[in-house]
Design a protein around this motif. Structure first.
Motif, PDB file in Angstrom:
ATOM      1  N   GLU A  95      -0.400   9.680  -8.854  1.00  0.00           N
ATOM      2  CA  GLU A  95      -0.415   8.363  -9.483  1.00  0.00           C
ATOM      3  C   GLU A  95       0.998   7.927  -9.869  1.00  0.00           C
ATOM      4  O   GLU A  95       1.406   6.791  -9.632  1.00  0.00           O
ATOM      5  CB  GLU A  95      -1.315   8.416 -10.712  1.00  0.00           C
ATOM      6  CG  GLU A  95      -1.565   7.098 -11.378  1.00  0.00           C
ATOM      7  CD  GLU A  95      -2.530   7.248 -12.541  1.00  0.00           C
ATOM      8  OE1 GLU A  95      -2.131   6.882 -13.666  1.00  0.00           O
ATOM      9  OE2 GLU A  95      -3.650   7.727 -12.319  1.00  0.00           O
ATOM     10  N   LYS A  96       1.757   8.853 -10.459  1.00  0.00           N
ATOM     11  CA  LYS A  96       3.138   8.553 -10.856  1.00  0.00           C
ATOM     12  C   LYS A  96       3.994   8.255  -9.616  1.00  0.00           C
ATOM     13  O   LYS A  96       4.835   7.347  -9.640  1.00  0.00           O
ATOM     14  CB  LYS A  96       3.716   9.738 -11.641  1.00  0.00           C
ATOM     15  CG  LYS A  96       5.056   9.480 -12.234  1.00  0.00           C
ATOM     16  CD  LYS A  96       4.971   8.478 -13.352  1.00  0.00           C
ATOM     17  CE  LYS A  96       6.300   8.380 -14.061  1.00  0.00           C
ATOM     18  NZ  LYS A  96       6.305   7.338 -15.075  1.00  0.00           N
ATOM     19  N   GLN A  99       3.428   4.765  -8.519  1.00  0.00           N
ATOM     20  CA  GLN A  99       4.127   3.836  -9.400  1.00  0.00           C
ATOM     21  C   GLN A  99       5.614   3.772  -9.058  1.00  0.00           C
ATOM     22  O   GLN A  99       6.202   2.689  -8.977  1.00  0.00           O
ATOM     23  CB  GLN A  99       3.951   4.240 -10.858  1.00  0.00           C
ATOM     24  CG  GLN A  99       2.562   4.068 -11.393  1.00  0.00           C
ATOM     25  CD  GLN A  99       2.421   4.623 -12.805  1.00  0.00           C
ATOM     26  OE1 GLN A  99       3.350   5.213 -13.359  1.00  0.00           O
ATOM     27  NE2 GLN A  99       1.249   4.454 -13.391  1.00  0.00           N
ATOM     28  N   LYS A 103       7.959   0.673  -7.616  1.00  0.00           N
ATOM     29  CA  LYS A 103       9.212   0.212  -8.225  1.00  0.00           C
ATOM     30  C   LYS A 103      10.341   0.205  -7.194  1.00  0.00           C
ATOM     31  O   LYS A 103      11.156  -0.716  -7.171  1.00  0.00           O
ATOM     32  CB  LYS A 103       9.592   1.100  -9.406  1.00  0.00           C
ATOM     33  CG  LYS A 103       8.709   0.902 -10.609  1.00  0.00           C
ATOM     34  CD  LYS A 103       9.106   1.818 -11.754  1.00  0.00           C
ATOM     35  CE  LYS A 103       8.203   1.651 -12.942  1.00  0.00           C
ATOM     36  NZ  LYS A 103       8.571   2.538 -14.053  1.00  0.00           N
TER      37      LYS A 103
END
Length: 139
Positions: A95-96, A99, A103
């Protein structure tokens, strides 16, 4: 039940802990319905439990280098399967990662738009910048 994938140094410890838990369970049953005639069996089970504790103590040297994250113990305290800890960690990392990738893509898009806008306002400077960048990227 010991997993076949578990290294040998953990097999004896796992078996001993299983024996300890089973002996403790049996002692609980004997004590909850104690009869005078069951004193001998109780003594035998207590001695067996002490032997299991000694075996666990002996196994200590084989597993001293193993580090267990504190979160695993929190899983156990919450009544959750500690094997799910790794799965949850991987899901959180994935999940990170998504993200961060989002970005990165946003910054790439921003950089492209910035260069386009700057080239409209400062065409000479951007052309020089791109030439310098090309020279630096060549081996």
């Amino acid at each position: 039940m010991v997993d076949d994938k578990v290294p040998e140094r953990f097999e004896l410890l796992g078996q001993t802990i299983e024996q300890f838990v089973e002996t403790t369970r049996q002692i609980g049953i004997i004590v909850s319905d104690f009869q005078h005639g069951s004193q001998g069996v109780l003594n035998q089970k207590i001695n067996s439990m002490i032997d299991n504790m000694r075996e666990i103590e002996k196994c200590k040297t084989h597993v001293q280098d193993v580090e267990v994250p504190l979160e695993v113990f929190e899983y156990i305290d919450q009544g959750r399967n500690p094997q799910l800890y790794t799965k949850d960690c991987l899901e959180k990392a994935q999940e990170k990662n998504q993200q961060v990738n989002g970005k990165i893509d946003a910054y790439k898009d921003f950089r492209s738009l910035l260069v386009d806008e700057l080239s409209k306002q400062f065409p000479k400077e951007i052309e020089e910048y791109q030439q310098i960048k090309q020279r630096q990227s060549k081996p």
